[in-house]
Scaffold this active site. Structure first.
Site, PDB file in Angstrom:
ATOM      1  N   ARG A 186     -39.188  27.090 -18.725  1.00  0.00           N
ATOM      2  CA  ARG A 186     -38.388  28.276 -18.382  1.00  0.00           C
ATOM      3  C   ARG A 186     -37.748  28.066 -17.014  1.00  0.00           C
ATOM      4  O   ARG A 186     -38.418  28.154 -15.983  1.00  0.00           O
ATOM      5  CB  ARG A 186     -39.266  29.526 -18.377  1.00  0.00           C
ATOM      6  CG  ARG A 186     -38.499  30.849 -18.241  1.00  0.00           C
ATOM      7  CD  ARG A 186     -39.447  32.029 -18.231  1.00  0.00           C
ATOM      8  NE  ARG A 186     -38.749  33.305 -18.351  1.00  0.00           N
ATOM      9  CZ  ARG A 186     -38.406  33.876 -19.494  1.00  0.00           C
ATOM     10  NH1 ARG A 186     -38.688  33.289 -20.634  1.00  0.00           N
ATOM     11  NH2 ARG A 186     -37.776  35.041 -19.520  1.00  0.00           N
ATOM     12  N   ARG A 199     -35.231  29.267 -14.103  1.00  0.00           N
ATOM     13  CA  ARG A 199     -34.611  30.474 -13.566  1.00  0.00           C
ATOM     14  C   ARG A 199     -34.128  30.201 -12.149  1.00  0.00           C
ATOM     15  O   ARG A 199     -34.677  29.371 -11.433  1.00  0.00           O
ATOM     16  CB  ARG A 199     -35.609  31.648 -13.552  1.00  0.00           C
ATOM     17  CG  ARG A 199     -35.962  32.191 -14.951  1.00  0.00           C
ATOM     18  CD  ARG A 199     -34.751  32.837 -15.577  1.00  0.00           C
ATOM     19  NE  ARG A 199     -35.014  33.490 -16.850  1.00  0.00           N
ATOM     20  CZ  ARG A 199     -34.833  32.953 -18.040  1.00  0.00           C
ATOM     21  NH1 ARG A 199     -34.439  31.680 -18.128  1.00  0.00           N
ATOM     22  NH2 ARG A 199     -35.051  33.634 -19.148  1.00  0.00           N
ATOM     23  N   CYS A 253     -29.578  39.820 -17.356  1.00  0.00           N
ATOM     24  CA  CYS A 253     -29.036  38.460 -17.379  1.00  0.00           C
ATOM     25  C   CYS A 253     -28.276  38.152 -18.657  1.00  0.00           C
ATOM     26  O   CYS A 253     -27.718  37.070 -18.793  1.00  0.00           O
ATOM     27  CB  CYS A 253     -30.173  37.450 -17.207  1.00  0.00           C
ATOM     28  SG  CYS A 253     -31.390  37.498 -18.549  1.00  0.00           S
ATOM     29  N   GLU A 264     -33.937  37.411  -9.207  1.00  0.00           N
ATOM     30  CA  GLU A 264     -34.249  36.405 -10.229  1.00  0.00           C
ATOM     31  C   GLU A 264     -33.250  36.547 -11.363  1.00  0.00           C
ATOM     32  O   GLU A 264     -32.852  37.654 -11.726  1.00  0.00           O
ATOM     33  CB  GLU A 264     -35.675  36.623 -10.741  1.00  0.00           C
ATOM     34  CG  GLU A 264     -36.141  35.657 -11.828  1.00  0.00           C
ATOM     35  CD  GLU A 264     -35.958  36.178 -13.244  1.00  0.00           C
ATOM     36  OE1 GLU A 264     -36.323  35.461 -14.189  1.00  0.00           O
ATOM     37  OE2 GLU A 264     -35.437  37.307 -13.407  1.00  0.00           O
TER      38      GLU A 264
END
Length: 324
Positions: free
Chosen positions: A165, A167, A75, A120
Site C-alpha cells: 500500500r 501512499r 482520494c 495522507e
C-alpha cells in the site's frame, strides 16, 4: 510534555487518529466525517462525538482550537482506481482539500492557526496532471507559512504490515526548527506475515466462500489457486498470485465481489478475506470494535478507505521528536 491537540478531518473510522493517540503525545479533540457509517465505527472506538456535517458547512469558530490538523482528504478523484479527475472531479471531492485550507485560514485570523499539518493521500496524487495538482497543494500550504516535507511510503516497507500500500504523506510545520528536526521514518524489517493477520486455518462463515454454485469462474480459481499461504486475485479473465507474500492494496469495493478482490485458499475452501482480516491488514488492533449493526459491505469499504495505523504512529512519533 503536555499532549498536543488534534483536529481530524475526513476522519473515517479513525485510523489517523488512532496512530497519533497511540504515541500518548496527542489527543484528538475534534473529528469531522460526512459519512455516517464510518462515524458509527469511530464513535464505537473513541470517546468523542463525530461532527457529521459536510465540511463546507463547518466554520472554524464553531469547533475547538487544535495544535495539529490532520486529514486523509477524499482520494477517489486522484486514484488510479478512479477517473483521476483531481480538482475537476464532478462530485467536488477533489476540491475538499481547499475546505481544510479554509479552516486553517479562519483559525489563523483568530490567531489560533494549527502549528502542524498532516495529510495522507494516494500515491497518484504526486503525478496527477503532470505534478501540477500536487504542487498546488504544497504551494497552498507554504502560502500559509508551513514548511513542508512529503514522501511516498509503502506499508510493508515502513509500517511492518504485510500489505502493498503506497501512499503520499505530507507534514508541515509553522516552526522552522521543528521542520529542520523532522524526518520521515526509515524502512524497517517486515516481521508481521500474512499468517499473523489472516486466519488461514480457521473455518469462517459460509458467506465468505466461493463455490461452483455461487461463482461462475470458480473452476478456474480451483485450478489456479494451489497455495494455502498466500493471496490471489481474480483479474477479470485470469487468476493472479501475489508472489511477494504481502496483500495487494485493499480497496473500498472489496465487499462487492468480482474483480480484484483478495482471495485465499485454506483447508476449508476458497474464500475472500473477512472484514476483521482487512482491518488487521491496516494495522488496527484486535480490540478495535467493528459494529455488528453495520453490513460487511460497509465494513469492507471502511477498511479499504482507511490508513495503515502503525505507519501513521511512526510518523507521529517523529513529529513529537521534531518539536521537542
Amino acid at each position: 510534555m503536555k499532549k498536543l491537540t488534534v483536529g481530524s478531518f475526513f476522519a473515517g473510522v479513525g485510523g489517523i487518529d488512532l496512530g497519533f493517540e497511540n504515541t500518548n503525545q496527542f489527543k484528538v479533540v475534534y473529528a469531522n466525517e460526512f459519512d455516517k457509517y464510518p462515524a458509527i465505527t469511530y464513535e464505537t472506538n473513541f470517546d468523542l462525538k463525530v461532527d457529521v456535517r459536510d465540511i463546507n458547512n463547518v466554520k472554524a469558530s464553531e469547533i475547538p482550537d487544535f495544535d495539529v490538523i490532520t486529514g486523509g482528504f477524499p482520494c477517489q478523484a486522484f486514484s488510479l482506481a478512479g477517473y483521476q479527475q483531481g480538482f475537476n472531479d464532478e462530485k467536488g471531492r477533489g476540491t475538499l482539500f481547499f475546505e481544510m485550507l479554509r479552516i486553517i485560514k479562519e483559525k489563523k485570523s483568530q490567531n489560533k492557526q494549527p502549528r502542524i499539518v498532516f495529510l495522507e493521500n494516494v500515491k497518484n496524487l504526486v503525478g496527477h496532471d503532470n505534478g501540477r495538482t500536487f504542487q498546488v497543494i504544497l504551494d497552498s500550504l507554504k502560502h500559509l507559512n508551513y514548511k513542508v516535507q512529503a514522501q511516498v511510503m509503502n506499508a510493508y516497507i515502513y509500517g511492518n504490515i504485510p500489505q502493498n500500500r503506497e501512499r503520499i504523506y505530507i507534514v508541515g510545520f509553522l516552526d522552522e526548527k521543528a521542520y529542520n528536526n523532522f524526518h520521515f521514518p526509515l524502512p524497517i524489517e517486515l516481521t508481521n506475515k500474512l499468517e499473523d493477520v489472516i486466519e488461514f486455518d480457521k473455518k469462517q462463515d459460509d458467506k465468505y466462500y466461493y463455490s461452483n454454485s455461487s461463482c461462475k469462474f470458480y473452476p478456474l480459481l480451483d485450478e489456479e489457486m494451489t497455495k494455502t499461504d498466500t493471496i490471489y486475485q481474480w483479474r477479470r479473465v485470469y487468476v493472479r498470485e501475489n508472489k511477494s507474500n504481502v496483500c495487494p492494496t485493499l480497496t473500498a469495493n472489496m465487499g462487492t465481489g468480482g474483480h480484484n478482490v483478495p482471495l485465499i485458499r485454506c483447508k476449508s475452501g476458497i474464500r475472500k478475506l473477512t472484514p476483521r482480516e482487512c482491518f488487521n491488514l491496516q494495522g488496527f488492533p484486535s480490540n478495535f470494535i467493528l459494529p455488528k449493526t453495520l453490513s460487511n459491505t460497509r465494513l469492507y469499504k471502511q477498511a479499504g478507505n482507511s490508513v495503515v495505523v502503525p505507519l501513521i504512529e511512526r510518523i507521529a512519533q517523529n513529529i513529537c521528536k521534531a518539536i521537542s
